[in-house]
Design a protein around this motif. Structure first.
Motif, PDB file in Angstrom:
ATOM      1  N   UNK A  91     -55.301 -10.223 -22.512  1.00  0.00           N
ATOM      2  CA  UNK A  91     -55.913  -8.953 -22.112  1.00  0.00           C
ATOM      3  C   UNK A  91     -55.157  -7.781 -22.730  1.00  0.00           C
ATOM      4  N   UNK A  92     -53.825  -7.857 -22.772  1.00  0.00           N
ATOM      5  CA  UNK A  92     -53.050  -6.785 -23.401  1.00  0.00           C
ATOM      6  C   UNK A  92     -53.421  -6.634 -24.874  1.00  0.00           C
ATOM      7  N   UNK A  93     -53.600  -7.762 -25.580  1.00  0.00           N
ATOM      8  CA  UNK A  93     -54.034  -7.700 -26.977  1.00  0.00           C
ATOM      9  C   UNK A  93     -55.404  -7.054 -27.085  1.00  0.00           C
ATOM     10  N   UNK A  94     -56.274  -7.373 -26.155  1.00  0.00           N
ATOM     11  CA  UNK A  94     -57.611  -6.771 -26.115  1.00  0.00           C
ATOM     12  C   UNK A  94     -57.528  -5.256 -25.916  1.00  0.00           C
ATOM     13  N   UNK A  95     -56.552  -4.794 -25.130  1.00  0.00           N
ATOM     14  CA  UNK A  95     -56.423  -3.369 -24.821  1.00  0.00           C
ATOM     15  C   UNK A  95     -55.814  -2.548 -25.953  1.00  0.00           C
ATOM     16  N   UNK A  96     -55.098  -3.203 -26.866  1.00  0.00           N
ATOM     17  CA  UNK A  96     -54.517  -2.465 -27.999  1.00  0.00           C
ATOM     18  C   UNK A  96     -55.638  -1.896 -28.855  1.00  0.00           C
TER      19      UNK A  96
END
Length: 333
Positions: free
Chosen positions: A124-129
């Motif tokens: 999810x963090x990668x998605x938010x970048x």
């Protein structure tokens, strides 16, 4: 500033730690996660970087190894910077899950992964970048990692990335399930490639200690002077490292060691002592939780013998100190 006497004392203390643990703990090793590291069981590096830039190295500190889950620290940092604390928190929590790092489990009450230090939360963090393409996202996170470490030529190991993509069924399952639940949208395989690309960057133990020192220094790299992260976000990142950084052994780590840290299944551990220094270890032999056996043993002794636990009183702190109350404390003058 770290004095010459203290620099020499810390080097001596780290050498004693390394020598003490180098030939021990073989019976506690459960696995070596990466096939390429099966013949590297005896490799053992220990490094430190103070917030004034003083560095210490012992053992195999120039050996390069994949970041693996330690990369989650940098991805989460950039997600915070791109989206702000509140928006990021709506998508990924900050609570320890109590489950293995690759568990297919979520915070059902808030419809989000428990924290960004496990695979679901890191995806999810990668998605938010921010970024319009896979390459743009990878390039931005990689640039931030270079700022944290002060190493401008860090790159993704494309061979390792290909191997990881070929065996990513569980992460794909987590990703597709999260998309079905509305936690992420878009191209699942591209997002997975962003996450695994950062796992596939190789660093040395010394470089990893600089990442820790940058966090300890409020987000400013002590070697280059470059700001890698806003100080407010540093607090959030280090807090999550403390509560979630050591997989499902974090409660034991917090009690026994009491130092914010993040591990990876390649065998690395990076730790942050705010205002003082970053420390890093590498040894590929893992316990059942996926944490380095020798690395944990070093940090336990740092806590027990030298008083680096975050709740230790000043008179208990012996690391780099010239006596009980005298001597500098590895901080800026």
């Amino acid at each position: 500033m770290v004095s010459d006497a203290e620099e020499a004392l810390v080097q001596e203390q780290l050498e004693q730690l390394h020598d003490h643990h180098a030939d021990q703990h073989d019976e506690d090793i459960v696995s070596i996660a990466l096939p390429a590291a099966q013949d590297e069981e005896d490799i053992f590096g220990l490094a430190g970087t103070a917030v004034d830039g003083t560095q210490w190295t012992v053992g195999d500190c120039e050996h390069r190894f994949p970041l693996q889950s330690i990369s989650k620290v940098v991805t989460y940092a950039l997600a915070l910077e791109d989206n702000g604390r509140e928006t990021t928190l709506r998508h990924v929590g900050v609570e320890p899950s109590g489950d293995p790092f690759n568990a297919i489990a979520f915070d059902d009450e808030h419809q989000r992964p428990h924290n960004p230090m496990i695979n679901a939360g890191a995806l999810v963090a990668a998605y938010l970048v921010h970024g319009d393409t896979l390459d743009e996202k990878v390039g931005r996170i990689l640039a931030r990692l270079r700022a944290f470490t002060g190493v401008p030529d860090l790159v993704v190991d494309t061979d390792l990335l290909a191997d990881q993509l070929a065996s990513a069924d569980r992460n794909l399952a987590i990703s597709y399930l999260m998309r079905s639940l509305g936690m992420i949208t878009g191209d699942i395989e591209d997002n997975l490639a962003v996450y695994l690309s950062m796992c596939s960057v190789r660093v040395t133990t010394c470089e990893l200690s600089v990442l820790g020192a940058t966090l300890a220094n409020g987000g400013v790299n002590p070697l280059t002077g470059e700001r890698a992260l806003d100080a407010g976000h540093v607090r959030d990142v280090v807090s999550v490292m403390m509560t979630c950084g050591m997989y499902d052994a974090v409660g034991e780590w917090t009690t026994d060691v009491g130092i914010p840290a993040k591990s990876g299944v390649s065998g690395g551990i990076v730790a942050v002592m705010p205002g003082r220094l970053g420390l890093a270890t590498f040894s590929p032999g893992l316990d059942a939780h996926g944490n380095s056996v020798r690395g944990q043993a070093v940090f336990r002794e740092l806590s027990d013998r030298y008083g680096l636990h975050m709740f230790a009183t000043p008179d208990q702190t012996r690391f780099g100190r010239l006596g009980r109350t005298g001597g500098p404390r590895l901080t800026r003058a």
